[in-house]
Design a protein around this motif. Structure first.
Motif, short mmCIF file in Angstrom:
data_model
loop_
_atom_site.label_atom_id
_atom_site.label_comp_id
_atom_site.label_asym_id
_atom_site.label_seq_id
_atom_site.Cartn_x
_atom_site.Cartn_y
_atom_site.Cartn_z
N GLU A 63 -19.26 -28.32 -26.38
CA GLU A 63 -18.56 -28.65 -27.73
C GLU A 63 -18.97 -29.82 -28.16
O GLU A 63 -19.04 -29.95 -29.50
CB GLU A 63 -17.16 -28.10 -27.17
CG GLU A 63 -16.88 -26.75 -26.79
CD GLU A 63 -15.51 -26.46 -26.00
OE1 GLU A 63 -14.65 -27.31 -26.16
OE2 GLU A 63 -15.09 -25.28 -25.90
N ALA A 64 -18.77 -30.94 -27.35
CA ALA A 64 -18.95 -32.31 -28.16
C ALA A 64 -20.22 -32.37 -28.79
O ALA A 64 -20.65 -33.01 -29.82
CB ALA A 64 -18.68 -33.38 -26.94
N GLU A 65 -21.19 -31.92 -27.93
CA GLU A 65 -22.70 -32.00 -28.47
C GLU A 65 -22.90 -31.17 -29.92
O GLU A 65 -23.35 -31.63 -30.64
CB GLU A 65 -23.64 -31.49 -27.41
CG GLU A 65 -25.13 -31.74 -28.02
CD GLU A 65 -26.13 -31.18 -27.37
OE1 GLU A 65 -27.27 -31.24 -27.73
OE2 GLU A 65 -25.84 -30.27 -26.57
N ALA A 66 -22.27 -30.04 -29.70
CA ALA A 66 -22.33 -29.12 -30.98
C ALA A 66 -21.74 -29.61 -32.21
O ALA A 66 -22.11 -29.46 -33.25
CB ALA A 66 -21.82 -27.58 -30.54
N SER A 67 -20.67 -30.48 -31.89
CA SER A 67 -19.90 -31.04 -33.04
C SER A 67 -20.22 -32.50 -33.33
O SER A 67 -19.76 -33.19 -34.14
CB SER A 67 -18.28 -30.79 -32.76
OG SER A 67 -18.02 -31.86 -31.66
N LEU A 72 -24.02 -41.00 -26.27
CA LEU A 72 -25.19 -40.99 -25.90
C LEU A 72 -25.11 -41.15 -24.25
O LEU A 72 -26.07 -40.63 -23.54
CB LEU A 72 -26.11 -42.01 -26.41
CG LEU A 72 -26.51 -42.00 -27.71
CD1 LEU A 72 -27.09 -43.44 -28.22
CD2 LEU A 72 -27.58 -40.83 -27.73
N LYS A 73 -24.30 -41.74 -23.80
CA LYS A 73 -24.10 -42.07 -22.28
C LYS A 73 -24.01 -40.65 -21.40
O LYS A 73 -24.58 -40.52 -20.74
CB LYS A 73 -22.79 -43.09 -21.94
CG LYS A 73 -22.83 -43.26 -20.55
CD LYS A 73 -21.59 -44.32 -20.22
CE LYS A 73 -21.31 -44.50 -18.69
NZ LYS A 73 -20.35 -45.45 -18.64
N THR A 74 -23.16 -39.96 -22.14
CA THR A 74 -22.70 -38.53 -21.71
C THR A 74 -24.10 -37.68 -21.63
O THR A 74 -24.58 -37.00 -20.77
CB THR A 74 -21.76 -38.03 -22.27
OG1 THR A 74 -20.41 -38.83 -21.86
CG2 THR A 74 -21.46 -36.35 -21.79
N LEU A 75 -24.76 -37.81 -22.88
CA LEU A 75 -26.01 -37.07 -23.12
C LEU A 75 -27.11 -37.51 -22.01
O LEU A 75 -27.84 -36.63 -21.71
CB LEU A 75 -26.29 -37.03 -24.55
CG LEU A 75 -27.08 -35.88 -25.23
CD1 LEU A 75 -26.60 -34.66 -25.07
CD2 LEU A 75 -27.42 -36.33 -26.55
N LEU A 76 -27.07 -38.74 -21.98
CA LEU A 76 -28.17 -39.13 -21.05
C LEU A 76 -28.15 -38.59 -19.32
O LEU A 76 -28.77 -38.04 -18.69
CB LEU A 76 -28.02 -40.54 -20.76
CG LEU A 76 -29.00 -41.40 -21.90
CD1 LEU A 76 -28.59 -42.95 -22.18
CD2 LEU A 76 -30.35 -41.13 -21.70
N ALA A 89 -33.96 -41.72 -31.51
CA ALA A 89 -34.67 -42.48 -32.61
C ALA A 89 -33.90 -42.56 -34.04
O ALA A 89 -33.11 -41.50 -34.23
CB ALA A 89 -36.10 -42.03 -32.95
N LEU A 90 -34.00 -43.49 -34.74
CA LEU A 90 -33.56 -43.68 -35.95
C LEU A 90 -34.71 -43.77 -36.68
O LEU A 90 -35.65 -44.68 -36.47
CB LEU A 90 -32.58 -44.73 -36.30
CG LEU A 90 -31.21 -44.87 -35.57
CD1 LEU A 90 -30.61 -46.39 -35.78
CD2 LEU A 90 -30.24 -43.88 -35.75
N VAL A 91 -34.82 -42.66 -37.66
CA VAL A 91 -36.19 -42.68 -38.49
C VAL A 91 -35.76 -42.63 -40.04
O VAL A 91 -34.82 -41.79 -40.75
CB VAL A 91 -36.70 -41.02 -38.20
CG1 VAL A 91 -38.10 -41.10 -38.88
CG2 VAL A 91 -36.84 -40.80 -36.86
N PRO A 92 -36.24 -43.79 -40.51
CA PRO A 92 -36.10 -44.03 -41.97
C PRO A 92 -36.57 -42.75 -42.62
O PRO A 92 -37.70 -42.22 -42.46
CB PRO A 92 -36.72 -45.24 -42.22
CG PRO A 92 -36.87 -45.99 -40.88
CD PRO A 92 -37.09 -44.64 -39.95
#
Length: 152
Positions: A63-67, A72-76, A89-92
């Motif tokens: 639910e947290a990912e969907a919202s 990032l720590k949890t996603l890792l 990545a941050l993509v300009p």
């Protein structure tokens, strides 16, 4: 020498961004965690067991990912448990050199506003052509100087 180093760093960053500029797959509406887990046919209880968390925690992660509120720590951690890599990545939206140039123009325009106003009050205003030349000179000077001056 410093200008050369800045240009090298800028080119390196831009080259690292190249693969990310291609269209990436859209994030599934339910998020990647749930999409991958379901695609694997993996029950939430199994993922919870290998992560050593409660099944309700897996549901919270999904639910947290969907919202877009997952860390990032949890996603890792979840990616590792699913046998995945997290790509981040941050993509300009535009190339870096164009961003820098646009910022230099913006800074110059802001500086010119106050100067132009003062000059107009003193009946010393310049023509459009002369003003454009001044702006171009200032932009060139900013681009040749310390980049941090663009962000003050």
């Amino acid at each position: 020498m410093k200008a050369d180093l800045k240009a090298i760093i800028q080119r390196q960053v831009e080259s690292m961004l190249t693969p990310w500029r291609n269209p990436l797959p859209r994030t599934p509406p339910k998020g990647w965690i749930k999409a991958l887990r379901e695609g694997l046919g993996m029950p939430a209880s199994y993922l919870a067991r290998i992560m050593d968390v409660e099944q309700s925690t897996i549901k919270r992660y999904e639910e947290a990912e969907a919202s877009a509120t997952i860390s990032l720590k949890t996603l890792l951690k979840v990616a590792e448990a699913l046998g995945c890599e997290l790509k981040y990545a941050l993509v300009p939206k535009i190339p870096i050199d164009k961003m820098i140039e646009e910022r230099a123009i913006q800074v110059t325009e802001n500086r010119m506003k106050s100067v132009s106003h003062t000059m107009a009050l003193e009946d010393q205003s310049t023509g459009e052509e002369e003003r454009n030349a001044l702006v171009a000179d200032q932009v060139k000077a900013l681009l040749g100087g310390a980049r941090r001056d663009l962000w003050r």
